[in-house]
Design an enzyme around this catalytic site. Structure first.
Site, PDB file in Angstrom:
ATOM      1  N   GLU A 267       0.850  -1.197   0.000  1.00  0.00           N
ATOM      2  CA  GLU A 267       0.000   0.000   0.000  1.00  0.00           C
ATOM      3  C   GLU A 267       0.873   1.230   0.000  1.00  0.00           C
ATOM      4  OE1 GLU A 267      -4.276  -0.945   1.839  1.00  0.00           O
ATOM      5  OE2 GLU A 267      -3.337   0.996   1.772  1.00  0.00           O
ATOM      6  N   LYS A 399      -8.971 -14.879  15.760  1.00  0.00           N
ATOM      7  CA  LYS A 399      -9.109 -14.487  14.350  1.00  0.00           C
ATOM      8  C   LYS A 399     -10.543 -14.190  13.927  1.00  0.00           C
ATOM      9  CE  LYS A 399      -5.030 -17.238  13.463  1.00  0.00           C
ATOM     10  NZ  LYS A 399      -4.416 -18.385  12.849  1.00  0.00           N
ATOM     11  N   ASP A 475       1.237 -13.921  12.858  1.00  0.00           N
ATOM     12  CA  ASP A 475       0.129 -14.534  12.130  1.00  0.00           C
ATOM     13  C   ASP A 475      -0.753 -13.402  11.586  1.00  0.00           C
ATOM     14  OD1 ASP A 475      -2.150 -15.818  11.272  1.00  0.00           O
ATOM     15  OD2 ASP A 475      -2.072 -17.335  12.856  1.00  0.00           O
ATOM     16  N   HIS A 573     -12.887  25.964   4.660  1.00  0.00           N
ATOM     17  CA  HIS A 573     -12.354  27.265   4.242  1.00  0.00           C
ATOM     18  C   HIS A 573     -12.902  27.662   2.881  1.00  0.00           C
ATOM     19  CE1 HIS A 573      -8.751  28.157   6.987  1.00  0.00           C
ATOM     20  NE2 HIS A 573      -9.684  27.497   7.638  1.00  0.00           N
TER      21      HIS A 573
END
Ligand code: ADP
Length: 589
Positions: A267, A399, A475, A573
């Site tokens: 990424e 998990k 993991d 703004h």
């Protein structure tokens, strides 16, 4: 100015035998002046220096002679032509050798200071989980100026992908085995045990797979990996390995120590963003962390014929008088596993017992499971009607998003905090304290509450957790509960400074076992100073790693929240026409 070529890289195998990789590493492909003669560098230099001064002497002498005898200078003898050519050649050599490097060293001096570049002028990509623009369009961080590459040819070719993925054609013997695997007479999974050579097994399986599927695996590397190291521990039936780039964020100043945080990710912007957060933390004096709890859990499910019997076992397990016996039985499993608590939940005739134990430097799933098995075997004597349905009954909970981990904790429960000075918020994070506090309240707290979040009261903790987990051999599936995090922001010191904290109740990490022992992952653990088992204080390496994860999340939260806050500011703004600034400029500043 050494010209060196290494056509093969030595790679140590588990057996300690050096293995020649077919990767071509070329230190410097650029032709240099010193390549002119196939001699050692000092001899080449000596030859050209002598030649240069000899021909200069010869030409000056012959011209003086011509001037003395009134001979025109343009009438040159054969000897003078040769001398002139030698002069030009040696001059070019000496200029190439000494001149270019000297000029380069004067004009191309890289900055060694990672924080040295001017934030306002430099741009770098920021990670934003909602970013819709490509990298480079929401830039907001300084990078050190790098020396430009002198010439296109000067970039060293360190990785020849074609060579890397090229595997030699199978031998006759291997060809037979491949055919047998394709025909189904030799099961693919049995190759390692049949051949006793994990690399060969992977190579044969790969070739058979390509023939069976008719699909090429070109691009998935096979060479350069120690397949012995994953046997029976990390991955079955390998046909290659995936490469993920590792970036470094930091240094992160945490509890008075500096950490360079390895992050494996594809990424773009994530490492840069975390790096910016680290910078803000460092410039504000660093972050500090507290470990609240350290215990891995496993919860088997057992069934009885009646609710009454299930409740009886619950009371037995929770009776302090029985704790010593139960923990003695549990602790037999490992010298590191030490039972802490057993929490029971009844569902009809079924009982769920959540065992929690310390696990030293291991993440601890195997360890706790072994201890639980011991206790179940022991209980069978007093509760013969107990039917063990499963060693894991999901009350653990591993998990999967589960409130039990969020509330009770699992693995390491860590809180990490920092006070970011107001001027650092402005200069480095390009926003202000009030905007960050407001955004945190509306996004990480209120927004997540509206979404019904479970442990997701943060901006992108799982981004950092996953990247550090991949780099350090954790993991990756445990990123689910490990990313549980509530990010808090508060204005302090009369609203001038920012107090920021991340509370992460279930960071599941280890520095021994699983993927931590593989070469690349172990190198990343080594970088953090937490490789392997800590012999003096078992468990402290894993706890340190958990703190680093929390500290890195703190940095990631700061940076992304700031990027979003800055974006909000720009929009408001613009909306209220208070600023004439170019949106793109402001978004990146
Ligand atoms: P996990 O329980 O995380 O799945 P493993 O069972 O694969 O991990 O690895 C733990 C193993 O490492 C155990 O056999 C344990 O005895 C050993 N070990 C050696 N030193 C340590 C340590 N400091 N902490 C925890 N385990 C250790």
């Amino acid at each position: 100015m050494e010209v060196g070529k290494r056509s093969a890289m030595e790679h140590s195998t588990k057996a300690g035998k050096p293995m020649k990789m077919k990767v071509q590493f070329v230190d410097d492909e650029v032709a240099k002046a010193s390549d002119a003669l196939p001699l050692p560098l000092y001899l080449t230099n000596a030859v050209f220096l002598s030649l240069f001064f000899s021909v200069v002497y010869f030409l000056l002498t012959s011209w003086r002679e011509k001037i003395r005898t009134n001979t025109p200078l343009h009438i040159v003898s054969l000897g003078e032509i040769v001398a002139l050519l030698a002069f030009v050649a040696s001059f070019i050599y000496l200029l190439g050798f000494f001149g270019i490097d000297f000029v380069q060293s004067l004009i191309l001096q890289p900055s060694n200071d990672i924080w040295a570049a001017d934030d306002d002028e430099e741009e770098i990509i920021l990670k934003d989980d909602a970013r819709k623009v490509p990298c480079g369009q929401a830039l907001d961080f300084s990078i050190p100026k790098m020396a430009p590459i002198a010439s296109p040819k000067a970039a060293p070719e360190v990785f020849d992908e074609k060579v890397m993925i090229e595997t030699p054609p199978p031998t006759e013997e291997d060809e037979e085995i491949i055919k047998a695997v394709v025909a189904g007479t030799i099961p693919s999974y049995s190759l390692e045990s049949k051949l006793g050579d994990c690399k060969r097994a992977a190579s044969i399986r790969r070739e058979a797979l390509q023939r069976i599927t008719g699909k090429s695996l070109e691009g998935l590397p096979l060479e350069g990996f120690d397949y012995e190291s994953i046997l029976g521990q990390c991955c079955e039936m390998p046909v290659g390995y995936i490469t993920i780039p590792v970036g470094i964020a930091g240094p992160l100043m945490l509890d008075g120590k500096e950490f360079s945080v390895p992050m494996a990710t594809t990424e773009g912007c994530l490492v840069a963003s975390t790096n910016r957060g680290c910078k803000a933390i460092n410039l504000s004096g660093g972050a500090s962390s507290v470990l609240l709890k350290d215990g891995m859990t496993r919860a088997p499910v057992v069934r009885f014929n009646s609710v009454k019997r299930a409740a009886e076992l619950k009371f037995f397990m929770e009776d302090p008088a029985n704790y010593e016996t139960i923990s003695m039985v549990f602790n037999k499993s490992s010298r590191f596993g030490r039972l802490q608590t057993v929490r029971c939940a009844v569902a009809g005739k079924n009982l769920y017992m959540r065992f929690c134990c310390s696990t030293g430097d291991a993440m601890g799933m195997n360890m706790v499971s072994k201890g639980v098995q011991n206790v179940l075997d022991f209980l069978q004597n007093d509760f013969p009607d107990m039917d063990v349905i499963g060693i894991s009954g999901n009350y653990c909970s591993d998990k999967k998003p589960a409130a039990v981990n969020w509330i009770e904790g699992r693995g390491k429960s860590v809180v990490c905090e920092a006070v970011i000075k107001g001027d650092i918020v402005t200069k480095v994070l390009k926003t202000n304290v009030a905007a960050l506090v407001e955004l945190n309240m509306l996004k990480n707290l209120t927004g997540s509450a509206i979404a019904g979040a479970l442990g997701g009261f943060n901006a992108h903790a799982s981004n950092i957790v996953s990247a550090v987990y991949l780099a350090t051999g954790q993991d990756p599936a445990q990123n689910i509960e490990s990313s549980h995090c509530i990010t808090m922001m508060e204005a302090i010191n009369d609203g001038k400074d920012l107090h920021v904290s991340v509370t992460m109740p279930s960071i599941e990490v280890g520095t021994v076992g699983g993927g931590t022992q593989l070469a690349s992952q172990s190198a990343c653990l080594n970088l953090l100073g937490v490789k392997g088992a800590n012999r003096e204080a078992p468990g402290s390496n894993a706890r340190q790693l958990a703190s680093v994860v929390a500290g890195s999340v703190l940095a990631g939260e700061l940076s992304l929240m700031s990027a979003i806050a800055a974006g909000q500011l720009v929009k408001s703004h613009m909306k209220y026409n208070r600023s004439n600034k170019d949106v793109t400029t402001v978004a990146s500043a």
